[in-house]
Design an enzyme around this catalytic site. Structure first.
Site, PDB file in Angstrom:
ATOM      1  N   HIS A  33       3.418   1.049   3.176  1.00 67.34           N
ATOM      2  CA  HIS A  33       3.304  -0.129   4.026  1.00 67.34           C
ATOM      3  C   HIS A  33       3.333  -1.348   3.101  1.00 67.34           C
ATOM      4  CE1 HIS A  33       1.074   2.981   6.546  1.00 67.34           C
ATOM      5  NE2 HIS A  33       2.223   2.764   7.147  1.00 67.34           N
ATOM      6  N   TYR A  52      -6.304  12.718   7.733  1.00 64.71           N
ATOM      7  CA  TYR A  52      -6.687  11.309   7.649  1.00 64.71           C
ATOM      8  C   TYR A  52      -7.099  10.828   9.024  1.00 64.71           C
ATOM      9  CZ  TYR A  52      -6.301   6.304   6.584  1.00 64.71           C
ATOM     10  OH  TYR A  52      -6.556   4.968   6.413  1.00 64.71           O
ATOM     11  N   HIS A  64     -21.450  10.852  12.682  1.00 59.02           N
ATOM     12  CA  HIS A  64     -20.388  11.847  12.561  1.00 59.02           C
ATOM     13  C   HIS A  64     -19.917  11.880  11.111  1.00 59.02           C
ATOM     14  CE1 HIS A  64     -16.673  14.054  13.129  1.00 59.02           C
ATOM     15  NE2 HIS A  64     -15.978  13.024  12.660  1.00 59.02           N
ATOM     16  N   HIS A  79       0.337  -2.345  10.185  1.00 61.73           N
ATOM     17  CA  HIS A  79       0.121  -0.904  10.273  1.00 61.73           C
ATOM     18  C   HIS A  79      -1.316  -0.664  10.724  1.00 61.73           C
ATOM     19  CE1 HIS A  79      -0.710  -2.238   6.160  1.00 61.73           C
ATOM     20  NE2 HIS A  79      -1.623  -1.280   6.071  1.00 61.73           N
ATOM     21  N   GLU A 133       0.816  -1.209   0.000  1.00 63.18           N
ATOM     22  CA  GLU A 133       0.000   0.000   0.000  1.00 63.18           C
ATOM     23  C   GLU A 133       0.855   1.267   0.000  1.00 63.18           C
ATOM     24  OE1 GLU A 133      -2.468  -0.266   3.444  1.00 63.18           O
ATOM     25  OE2 GLU A 133      -3.324  -2.201   2.889  1.00 63.18           O
TER      26      GLU A 133
END
Length: 437
Positions: A361, A346, A385, A367, A337
């Protein structure tokens, strides 16, 4: 004005910038209107099945075979191609970088390409490379085409204008564009220095992922992909075309612009897409779903469900799952990734991962959220949210991504990245409640 485009599904378009430039009923008449030349650009073998057969007919002022000098080698030291292994001494690990600085000297799109990782093998047309481009100068009389790969451009700072054989695309942050293998183009910044990310795809072309049980709607909808209308540049000046071929670069001189296509029809074309039109789906009761539900485009491999590349985004969206750790969970993955942040914050890493930055990664390296993100999500009130003002993305591949020497030696490499997980303390105490103090 642009035409709707469905990548990888064989739809056919026609567009002309002068009336009657397109022949009717045949592709290559004895004499084309306006004294044009007919030329086919093939994006697939001639005998590919109808649904995957890609080609376009171009009606141009001069055939592209006409150039005034032989190709000769040229170097771009920061642009690398797979296989490119053992290029540095940096040990394996999870890696993250701050943004690459804008250049001080005049730098165009090709000279400003900075390769971060390579994967696979360009000679067997599998794998990919990830790059960051930085530019502050237009390619005025310089043109480029990539014989190795199609290119996915993801602007992060500054809008760019992409001139192609088949028309013009203005591409701003929050948008992407695809430049097909072999397509001649040039790039200019529209509003000052520009930076963005590039995925160079050596393998099967990007297409829309299957939706499966999702059905006919959501994710990236075909109507939102746009390809340009015909436009041509008729100038007779000293121009240059650079080609990337099997990882090497060659340049030739021509006495005119190669962007002289007056009309075209077909299904092999550049296109752009507005990432804000992506319609995400997600969990509406419990559990954080796999990130594959955020796939915009996929470049398939020969193994079903295992992509050569997936292009995935993490856009603005509502979080409503109950009794759930809402950010991405800790994981190890068979895929490798590469992530970038276009704007905002993020949710799994609220500090350290900044717009213009990137992380890597590699396959099977663990991770997930940093310690602060874990604590915040574990104790948050789970009311609906909205994640607002954020757009991250991922280039994910089945192949290991090998770091370049340039990336390994960047001053923006965060030496303390691993520290973001150092605060993850033991909470096990032998009771069902655990220790959450």
């Amino acid at each position: 004005m642009t035409l709707s485009y469905m990548p990888g599904f064989g739809n056919d378009f026609e567009t002309e910038s002068l009336p009657g430039a397109l022949p009717q009923g045949q592709n290559s008449p004895q004499r084309c209107a306006y004294g044009l030349y007919a030329e086919q650009l093939s994006g697939s073998p001639f005998t590919a099945p109808r649904g995957t057969n890609e080609r376009s007919w171009l009606y141009r002022i001069r055939p592209s075979v006409r150039h005034t000098a032989r190709f000769h080698p040229v170097s771009y030291n920061h642009w690398h191609t797979a296989p490119n292994i053992d290029d540095h001494e940096l040990a394996l690990g999870q890696l993250r970088w701050d943004p690459i600085p804008m250049p001080n000297e005049p730098t165009n799109f090709v000279a400003g390409m900075r390769t971060i990782t390579t994967a696979g093998d360009v000679h067997t047309q599998v794998g990919m490379a990830t790059h960051v481009y930085v530019l502050n100068e237009a390619m005025r009389d310089d043109y480029f085409f990539n014989a190795d790969a199609e290119m996915l451009l993801v602007p992060q700072e500054g809008e760019i204008r992409v001139y192609t054989e088949m028309g013009i695309m203005d591409v701003a942050p929050k948008e992407i564009c695809i430049l097909p293998r072999g397509m001649v183009f040039k790039v200019e910044p529209k509003d000052g220095p520009s930076r963005g990310y590039v995925c160079e795809n050596y393998g099967a072309k990007f297409t829309l992922p299957d939706r499966g049980p999702i059905g006919a709607n959501c994710l990236a909808n075909p109507r939102d992909f746009k390809t340009p209308t015909a436009w041509y540049e008729d100038k007779e000046t000293d121009c240059r075309i650079t080609v990337k071929w099997c990882g090497r670069f060659y340049v030739t001189e021509i006495g005119h612009s190669p962007l002289d296509v007056v009309a075209w029809h077909g299904n092999y074309a550049p296109y752009k897409y507005d990432l804000t039109t992506y319609s995400p789906v997600g969990a509406i009761l419990f559990d954080h779903p796999d990130p594959s539900i955020f796939t915009v485009l996929t470049a398939p491999s020969g193994e079903a469900g295992t992509a050569n590349i997936d292009f995935v985004i993490f856009p603005e969206r509502w979080m409503v799952a109950e009794h759930t750790f809402r950010p991405p969970w800790y994981h190890r993955n068979i895929m490798s990734e590469f992530m970038g942040l276009i704007y905002g914050q993020y949710d799994a890493k609220e500090e350290g991962f900044v717009p213009g930055g990137m992380s890597l990664h590699n396959m099977m390296l663990p991770h997930g959220p940093d310690a602060m993100g874990f604590d915040k999500a574990s104790n948050a009130e789970l009311r609906p949210h909205k994640l607002s003002g954020t757009m991250a993305f991922m280039f994910e591949t089945r192949f290991p991504q090998h770091l370049t020497r340039y990336a390994a030696n960047l001053e923006t490499l965060q030496e303390n990245y691993l520290d973001c997980w150092s605060g993850l303390k033991k909470r096990f105490n032998g009771t069902p409640e655990g220790n959450w103090e």
